[in-house]
Write a protein that holds these residues in place. Structure first.
Motif, mmCIF file in Angstrom:
data_model
loop_
_atom_site.group_PDB
_atom_site.id
_atom_site.type_symbol
_atom_site.label_atom_id
_atom_site.label_comp_id
_atom_site.label_asym_id
_atom_site.label_seq_id
_atom_site.Cartn_x
_atom_site.Cartn_y
_atom_site.Cartn_z
ATOM 1 N N LEU A 70 -57.238 -7.701 -55.596
ATOM 2 C CA LEU A 70 -55.914 -7.082 -55.454
ATOM 3 C C LEU A 70 -55.980 -5.639 -55.940
ATOM 4 O O LEU A 70 -56.153 -5.376 -57.121
ATOM 5 N N ASN A 71 -55.863 -4.717 -54.982
ATOM 6 C CA ASN A 71 -56.065 -3.301 -55.288
ATOM 7 C C ASN A 71 -54.751 -2.538 -55.122
ATOM 8 O O ASN A 71 -54.094 -2.629 -54.088
ATOM 9 N N PHE A 72 -54.344 -1.816 -56.173
ATOM 10 C CA PHE A 72 -53.145 -0.968 -56.084
ATOM 11 C C PHE A 72 -53.587 0.472 -55.887
ATOM 12 O O PHE A 72 -54.447 0.958 -56.622
ATOM 13 N N TRP A 73 -52.987 1.153 -54.906
ATOM 14 C CA TRP A 73 -53.495 2.479 -54.545
ATOM 15 C C TRP A 73 -52.405 3.384 -53.980
ATOM 16 O O TRP A 73 -51.285 2.946 -53.725
ATOM 17 N N GLY A 74 -52.765 4.657 -53.792
ATOM 18 C CA GLY A 74 -51.875 5.621 -53.155
ATOM 19 C C GLY A 74 -52.702 6.559 -52.281
ATOM 20 O O GLY A 74 -53.870 6.801 -52.591
ATOM 21 N N THR A 75 -52.101 7.082 -51.227
ATOM 22 C CA THR A 75 -52.887 7.923 -50.300
ATOM 23 C C THR A 75 -53.308 9.238 -50.950
ATOM 24 O O THR A 75 -54.290 9.838 -50.567
ATOM 25 N N TRP A 76 -52.523 9.676 -51.928
ATOM 26 C CA TRP A 76 -52.784 10.981 -52.547
ATOM 27 C C TRP A 76 -53.816 10.879 -53.664
ATOM 28 O O TRP A 76 -54.223 11.889 -54.238
ATOM 29 N N CYS A 77 -54.207 9.635 -53.996
ATOM 30 C CA CYS A 77 -55.047 9.444 -55.178
ATOM 31 C C CYS A 77 -56.511 9.456 -54.769
ATOM 32 O O CYS A 77 -56.945 8.648 -53.955
ATOM 33 N N LYS A 78 -57.229 10.456 -55.280
ATOM 34 C CA LYS A 78 -58.613 10.686 -54.835
ATOM 35 C C LYS A 78 -59.529 9.487 -55.106
ATOM 36 O O LYS A 78 -60.279 9.073 -54.224
ATOM 37 N N GLN A 100 -60.598 -12.456 -50.316
ATOM 38 C CA GLN A 100 -59.601 -11.724 -49.560
ATOM 39 C C GLN A 100 -59.245 -10.449 -50.314
ATOM 40 O O GLN A 100 -59.118 -10.465 -51.541
ATOM 41 N N ILE A 101 -59.092 -9.368 -49.592
ATOM 42 C CA ILE A 101 -58.609 -8.135 -50.221
ATOM 43 C C ILE A 101 -57.152 -7.944 -49.838
ATOM 44 O O ILE A 101 -56.775 -8.117 -48.679
ATOM 45 N N LEU A 102 -56.320 -7.628 -50.825
ATOM 46 C CA LEU A 102 -54.961 -7.178 -50.538
ATOM 47 C C LEU A 102 -54.845 -5.795 -51.163
ATOM 48 O O LEU A 102 -54.984 -5.640 -52.379
ATOM 49 N N ALA A 103 -54.621 -4.788 -50.312
ATOM 50 C CA ALA A 103 -54.498 -3.433 -50.832
ATOM 51 C C ALA A 103 -53.015 -3.075 -50.844
ATOM 52 O O ALA A 103 -52.391 -2.979 -49.796
ATOM 53 N N VAL A 104 -52.469 -2.925 -52.062
ATOM 54 C CA VAL A 104 -51.031 -2.679 -52.192
ATOM 55 C C VAL A 104 -50.784 -1.192 -52.369
ATOM 56 O O VAL A 104 -51.163 -0.596 -53.384
ATOM 57 N N ILE A 140 -48.384 -2.019 -63.492
ATOM 58 C CA ILE A 140 -49.517 -1.155 -63.174
ATOM 59 C C ILE A 140 -49.225 0.257 -63.682
ATOM 60 O O ILE A 140 -48.142 0.795 -63.456
ATOM 61 N N GLY A 141 -50.218 0.828 -64.380
ATOM 62 C CA GLY A 141 -50.068 2.205 -64.851
ATOM 63 C C GLY A 141 -50.644 3.150 -63.815
ATOM 64 O O GLY A 141 -50.192 3.169 -62.672
ATOM 65 N N PRO A 142 -51.645 3.932 -64.223
ATOM 66 C CA PRO A 142 -52.222 4.891 -63.275
ATOM 67 C C PRO A 142 -52.992 4.172 -62.163
ATOM 68 O O PRO A 142 -53.518 3.083 -62.361
ATOM 69 N N LEU A 143 -53.033 4.804 -60.997
ATOM 70 C CA LEU A 143 -53.786 4.265 -59.865
ATOM 71 C C LEU A 143 -55.175 4.870 -59.858
ATOM 72 O O LEU A 143 -55.344 5.984 -60.323
ATOM 73 N N PRO A 144 -56.180 4.207 -59.316
ATOM 74 C CA PRO A 144 -56.119 2.833 -58.823
ATOM 75 C C PRO A 144 -56.266 1.816 -59.956
ATOM 76 O O PRO A 144 -56.905 2.107 -60.968
ATOM 77 N N THR A 145 -55.693 0.660 -59.751
ATOM 78 C CA THR A 145 -55.935 -0.468 -60.637
ATOM 79 C C THR A 145 -56.217 -1.676 -59.758
ATOM 80 O O THR A 145 -55.556 -1.869 -58.744
ATOM 81 N N THR A 146 -57.237 -2.411 -60.138
ATOM 82 C CA THR A 146 -57.644 -3.558 -59.322
ATOM 83 C C THR A 146 -57.629 -4.816 -60.184
ATOM 84 O O THR A 146 -58.084 -4.793 -61.327
#
Lengths: 177, 558
Positions: A70-78, A100-104, A140-146
């Motif tokens: 389970l991956n938390f992410w943002g498009t702007w996050c390098k 299974q991957i779930l990218a949130v 979740i704090g800073p991205l990415p967090t898995t």
């Protein structure tokens, strides 16, 4: 007299124990303050349901029996951007082994998320958490967090920050059924 | 344990200073100490001083010491004041602690940071100090209040002559009928509401004993207060979260377990107008400019259906709606939402005209909403604009790739493809604020900026504090203890008829000797006897009158 002394010692020991326990508890809580709210290894992963870019709903509990990456992410996050291809590569290896991957994506528009998923040719489900609901549920704090979730639905490990491809592979190995 | 057998035959525990039965002084040491000190705990053996054996007893004795307690408090005070030298971590940009102090304050800043002064209330050694103070308060109180309670509960009426002679207020009378005098005194004491107990030839009158418990009640209050502070760390007792919400958005409220959602209808800032309240504001408005009158977020509060899980849209039921203003929080289910911050005029959308460069004619217009950009904007007559990429917070190019540093539209930029009947394959342009780049050669068409819409963002604090009443209770108990100990005093009078027919009178109070003297004056008034003499007062008077005499002498010689 010795009976009284014994009783006194017992009282002293118990009072001191209670006081020490209180101080230790406070110290422990303070020093782990940042992580206190976060879902930790050993916790049951809070259930959630989010919709992917094709409009399919993904509910975490439906993946019982599979390991969930389970991956938390943002498009702007390098760092997120960097680890996505690694995740895609390893997904190809481990998806047949029950991982299974779930990218949130946290709070971004469909357009951006879509664009990103297309750019990196992501074949795993990418879901959007528009109201940051799931993000708060996992604190979740800073991205990415898995989060690595085993087939029983229990969090095995929380990974803060960027992962290398070796790490991604290693983690998937950890949670495969 | 060694016991001390008094001359009267009573066996006292080790460390006792005054015999529990007759009040005789039991040791040379106690003999030499001031009576006021010996009487503080009624001459009882303080528990910690009675023996010193195991490691537990040693720890116990350490915390039982008032000296240690005072040092702990002084150390904490010094640490707390050092913590105010540089700003606390709370007030500097988040996440910059490790460099901020050293960069700004040099080596001193580094030491400050390394030792944890930057986040004092969370540094382990500060918490240990507080814990040690708490421990000291509890143990020192227990060690004193229990013997004191026992001594006062079992206090004897008849005391030995030596005990009475040692008291600060003492007189030895020869009267015709001591019994009659005692009866007269008793009557007056009753009027002064003393509690009186009599035994053959002896009388003990006392008043305000409960004031002796003041310091311990006060300590209980402190302990309750500390427990309240500690409970903040128990999950569910205390929530302090921040959230940003834009006009029109619906967001989960952090800290509520995803149960509550908030929708913002808008944020407003109001200022006082010139002339609105001229006497109060005009001068200031002239000097300082606008003065804030109101910061307000209008919001709807929703509760999610029971049994829903995170992310599920489910049914949101409106629970409340209203304004959130500074100090006027929106309250719900133990939570309160406070207005604490705002950002004005964040870009919401931008409008563009697609124009033919040669003829300068517009072929159509469209609006890009930054919260939900679309892939294609269809214009009329076969014109359209395709959004290839969107960069909310454009920061420049890296390896030819445009970069965005955050998801917030602070500096929006787009990569677009402009389709026209003449150019069915499209022309590429990179559009941003004050920026129009045509990376693949000169285009026939361009996007002309036609307008912008903005919205405000409200910064709210989510607060829940179930420990407040405990802190309040602790404070109240603390004050009760202070009042109890400060406004009442424990006054006592002992009377004794000796075997040879004299009458001895001794008085003691834990504070306010003037009050005791006033009481005694009234009480002895009806007997025709002088009130018992306060020897300390007498010494003082003697000294001052001697001084005065000297002064006089000097005056006369000069």
């Amino acid at each position: 007299m010795s009976k009284r002394k014994k009783k006194r010692l017992l009282i002293r020991v118990s009072i001191l124990t209670v006081l020490i326990a209180a101080v230790v508890y406070t110290l422990y809580s303070t020093l782990t303050d940042d992580d206190r709210m976060l879902v930790k290894a050993g916790d049951a992963a809070p259930d959630f349901e989010l919709t992917d870019l094709d409009g399919n709903a993904h509910r975490l509990s439906d993946y019982k029996g599979q390991g969930v990456f389970l991956n938390f992410w943002g498009t702007w996050c390098k760092p997120c951007e960097k680890e996505m291809p690694y995740m895609e590569n390893q997904y190809q290896v481990y998806k047949d082994e029950g991982v299974q991957i779930l990218a949130v994506n946290v709070g971004e528009s469909e357009f951006q998320v879509n664009n990103f998923a297309n750019e990196y040719n992501l074949s795993f489900p990418v879901v959007r958490d528009a109201q940051k609901d799931v993000m708060y549920a996992y604190a979740i704090g800073p991205l990415p967090t898995t989060l690595l979730i085993n087939p029983e639905g229990e969090v095995v490990k929380v990974v803060k920050g960027e992962m290398t491809e070796e790490m991604v592979a290693e983690y998937m190995e950890m949670i495969k059924p | 344990m060694n016991e001390i057998t008094c001359k009267c035959g009573h066996v006292n525990p080790e460390g006792t200073e005054l015999c529990l039965s007759c009040g005789r002084t039991l040791s040379k040491d106690a003999e030499n100490r001031k009576t006021a000190d010996v009487m503080r705990y009624e001459g009882m053996a303080r528990r910690s001083q009675t023996y010193n054996l195991s490691i537990i007893d040693k720890i116990w004795n350490f915390f039982s010491s008032v000296k240690v307690g005072v040092w702990l408090i002084v150390t904490t005070l010094i640490a707390s004041s050092l913590g105010t030298i540089f700003p606390q971590a709370l007030f500097i940009p988040q996440g910059t602690e490790n460099v901020y102090y050293e960069e700004r304050y040099g080596i001193a800043g580094k030491i400050y940071y390394v030792l944890g002064f930057h986040d004092l209330y969370s540094s382990w050694w500060y918490l240990l100090l507080i814990g040690a103070i708490g421990t000291s308060i509890i143990i020192a109180s227990l060690d004193r209040v229990i013997p004191l309670y026992k001594a006062l509960k079992h206090q004897r009426i008849n005391r030995h002559e030596s005990f009475m002679k040692r008291q600060r207020v003492f007189s030895d009378y020869s009267v015709e009928s001591p019994e009659k005098t005692i009866a007269q005194i008793r009557e007056r004491l009753e009027k002064k509401r003393y509690r009186i107990r009599e035994e053959k030839d002896h009388l003990l009158a006392e008043k305000g004993r409960f004031s002796r418990w003041g310091p311990y009640i006060n300590h209980i209050g402190l302990i309750i207060f500390l427990i309240g502070g500690m409970l903040r760390f128990v999950p569910g007792m205390y929530v302090d979260e921040n959230m940003w919400i834009r006009e029109g958005e619906t967001m989960a409220i952090p800290g509520t377990g995803q149960e509550y959602f908030l929708k913002s209808d808008g944020f407003t800032v109001e200022t006082y107008e010139q002339g609105e309240d001229p006497e109060v504001f005009n001068n200031t408005i002239e000097r300082e400019g606008a003065i804030a009158k109101n910061y307000q977020t209008d919001a709807h509060l929703y509760q999610r259906e029971q049994g829903s899980i995170a992310g599920q849209q489910g049914e949101l039921v409106e629970v409340q709606n209203g304004a959130i203003q500074v100090n006027q929080p929106l309250k719900f289910d133990q939570f309160a939402l406070y207005q604490v911050d705002f950002r004005q005029d964040e870009y919401l959308s931008m409008s563009f005209n697609m124009t033919n460069k040669a003829s300068e004619e517009s072929v159509g217009s469209f609006t890009i909403r930054f919260d939900e950009p679309q892939k294609v904007y269809e214009l009329e007559n076969g014109y359209s604009v395709e959004l290839t990429e969107y960069f909310p917070d454009f920061s420049g190019f890296e390896d030819g790739e445009p970069q965005s540093v955050s998801p917030i539209p602070n500096n929006p930029a787009f990569l677009v493809r402009l389709f026209s009947p003449e150019k069915p394959d499209g022309e590429v342009a990179f559009i941003g604020i004050q920026r129009n780049v045509e990376p693949l050669g000169e285009n026939d068409y361009a996007l002309e900026f036609a307008g912008v819409e903005t919205r405000d963002v409200s910064g709210l604090t989510v607060r829940k504090d179930l420990t407040l009443w405990i802190l309040g209770l602790g404070g109240a108990v603390f004050m009760i203890g202070v009042v109890q100990g400060a406004y009442w005093n424990h006054r006592r009078l002992w009377l004794k008829k000796t075997a040879d027919g004299r009458l001895l009178a001794a008085g003691h109070t834990n504070k306010n000797w003037f009050g005791l003297r006033k009481d005694l004056e009234y009480v002895f008034d009806s007997t025709g006897l002088e009130k018992p003499v306060d020897h300390q007062e007498e010494n003082l008077n003697r000294n001052t009158s001697a001084d005065a005499k000297e002064e006089n002498n000097r005056d006369s010689t000069s």
